[in-house]
Design an enzyme around this catalytic site. Structure first.
Site, PDB file in Angstrom:
ATOM      1  N   CYS A 145     -38.932 -22.201  45.793  1.00 14.41           N
ATOM      2  CA  CYS A 145     -38.942 -23.669  45.745  1.00 14.41           C
ATOM      3  C   CYS A 145     -40.015 -24.233  46.663  1.00 14.41           C
ATOM      4  O   CYS A 145     -39.826 -24.305  47.885  1.00 14.41           O
ATOM      5  CB  CYS A 145     -37.563 -24.204  46.142  1.00 14.41           C
ATOM      6  SG  CYS A 145     -37.486 -26.000  46.231  1.00 14.41           S
ATOM      7  N   CYS A 148     -39.065 -27.351  48.617  1.00 13.52           N
ATOM      8  CA  CYS A 148     -38.212 -27.089  49.784  1.00 13.52           C
ATOM      9  C   CYS A 148     -39.012 -26.450  50.916  1.00 13.52           C
ATOM     10  O   CYS A 148     -38.839 -26.810  52.078  1.00 13.52           O
ATOM     11  CB  CYS A 148     -37.074 -26.123  49.429  1.00 13.52           C
ATOM     12  SG  CYS A 148     -36.324 -26.382  47.832  1.00 13.52           S
ATOM     13  N   ASP A 149     -39.850 -25.487  50.599  1.00 12.76           N
ATOM     14  CA  ASP A 149     -40.402 -24.622  51.639  1.00 12.76           C
ATOM     15  C   ASP A 149     -41.911 -24.749  51.866  1.00 12.76           C
ATOM     16  O   ASP A 149     -42.442 -24.184  52.823  1.00 12.76           O
ATOM     17  CB  ASP A 149     -40.107 -23.138  51.289  1.00 12.76           C
ATOM     18  CG  ASP A 149     -38.614 -22.876  51.220  1.00 12.76           C
ATOM     19  OD1 ASP A 149     -37.867 -23.583  51.906  1.00 12.76           O
ATOM     20  OD2 ASP A 149     -38.205 -21.955  50.481  1.00 12.76           O
TER      21      ASP A 149
END
Ligand code: NAP
Length: 321
Positions: A145, A148-149
């Site tokens: 992701c 997200c990261d």
């Protein structure tokens, strides 16, 4: 012996546990089938258990670790009387007046539970490459992701695996942070839409390794330090010093146990009625990634878990009226 419950929630990610908080506060004493503690694919807490820092879940100014966040969700649900059962739904029968659910053992004669209402929140899983240390490195250089990261990979040399829209979307997003982004694809043409291809080809930070597969992940000090790729024809292997690897080869909803019972789309995601979490079966509601392959965020899953619990409340009230 079969236990009858008013509400059963299947799944314990953000959607399932938010539904549990709301259903418990509405005095339904819900049971949450939270997954098998020993499993990596059906583990309690869902996909966030495989991440490290989460910085975009509102309310946590300094971020929070995925497992800690899910622990908080769980404690909050239990505080209001939700009961956690560490098992997965091995078999489900939605054909009767009450839903029947077999926990863990699909072969036992009697179901473990019958329920007046069911919330399906079994989520989806990112498809992975299947390499030995891949799951262990998730959160330590390997991710599924970029939203997200990506932020944690500022200045890194990153590889993205896949040739679909997800891979290109991840790659384009990652150019904001990375020194370079290399797309590793198993063919010599992309599956992604033309517009995404045009954008990727136009990016000076993106390059391609065509007809290649990743065959090994190397680690140093517990984090990804390099990747071996091999020509699809089985030719020479090359090692690259990528310190970030984003696997974007698709997702699959966890809906096998509902096949033939709930209406699903072509990809196997559960269909819900517009403006509602109701599925094609009365008394069965769906929330989170199992019915959403577009947004796939913890916060959107949590929001739909809340909606499902409110829909259940209305449904059960109408049954009693
Ligand atoms: P996808 O379209 O199924 O693409 C998966 C990609 O991964 C394919 O290129 C496939 O290669 C490759 N792949 C599959 N298994 C692999 C393996 N074991 N090893 C290496 N490569 C592998 O999945 P997606 O990109 O997640 O997209 C899913 C759906 O969501 C699509 O309909 C897509 O259009 C949509 N989507 C849209 C957007 C957008 O419009 N912005 C963004 C994301 C997703 P092959 O090509 O050789 O099969």
């Amino acid at each position: 012996m079969t236990e009858h419950v008013r509400v059963i929630i299947i799944g314990s990610g953000p959607a399932g546990l938010t539904a549990a908080i709301y259903a418990a506060r509405a005095d339904f004493n819900p049971v949450v089938l939270e997954g098998e503690p020993s499993s990596t694919s059906d583990q309690p807490g869902g996909q966030l258990m495989l991440t490290t820092e989460i910085e975009n879940f509102p309310g946590f100014v300094d971020g929070i670790l995925g497992p800690e966040l899910m622990g908080n969700f769980r404690n909050q649900a239990e505080r209001f009387g939700a009961r956690m059962h560490g098992a997965k739904a091995a078999r489900i029968d939605l054909s009767g007046r009450h839903a029947a659910i077999w926990a863990s053992d699909a072969t036992s004669q009697e179901p473990t539970y019958t329920a007046d209402a069911v919330i399906v929140a079994t989520g989806a899983r990112s498809l992975m490459l299947g390499l030995d240390n891949e799951l262990r490195l998730v959160g330590h250089g390997v991710s599924t992701c970029a939203t997200c990261d990506g932020f944690f990979f500022r200045g890194h040399r990153i590889a993205v695996v896949g040739g679909g829209d997800s891979a290109l979307e991840e790659a384009l997003f990652l150019t904001k942070f990375a020194e370079s982004v290399t797309i590793i694809h198993r063919r010599d043409s992309l599956r992604a839409s033309k517009i995404m291809q045009d954008r990727a080809f136009a990016s000076p930070k993106i390059s391609f390794l065509w007809n290649r597969q990743v065959t090994a992940l190397h680690e140093q000090g517990g984090s990804l330090s390099g990747v071996t790729v091999q020509d699809m024809a089985g030719g020479a292997e090359e090692r690259h010093d990528f310190t970030g690897l984003f696997v974007a080869i698709g997702h699959a909803p966890n809906t096998d146990v509902f096949k033939g019972q709930l209406e699903m789309d072509d990809l196997g995601y559960i269909m819900t009625q517009p403006g509602s979490t109701a599925t094609s079966v009365r008394g069965v509601f769906a929330a989170g990634d199992v019915q959403d392959h577009i947004y796939r965020q913890a916060i959107t899953a949590a929001g739909s878990g809340c909606q499902a619990a409110l829909d259940v409340e209305k449904y059960l009230a109408a049954q009693e009226a």
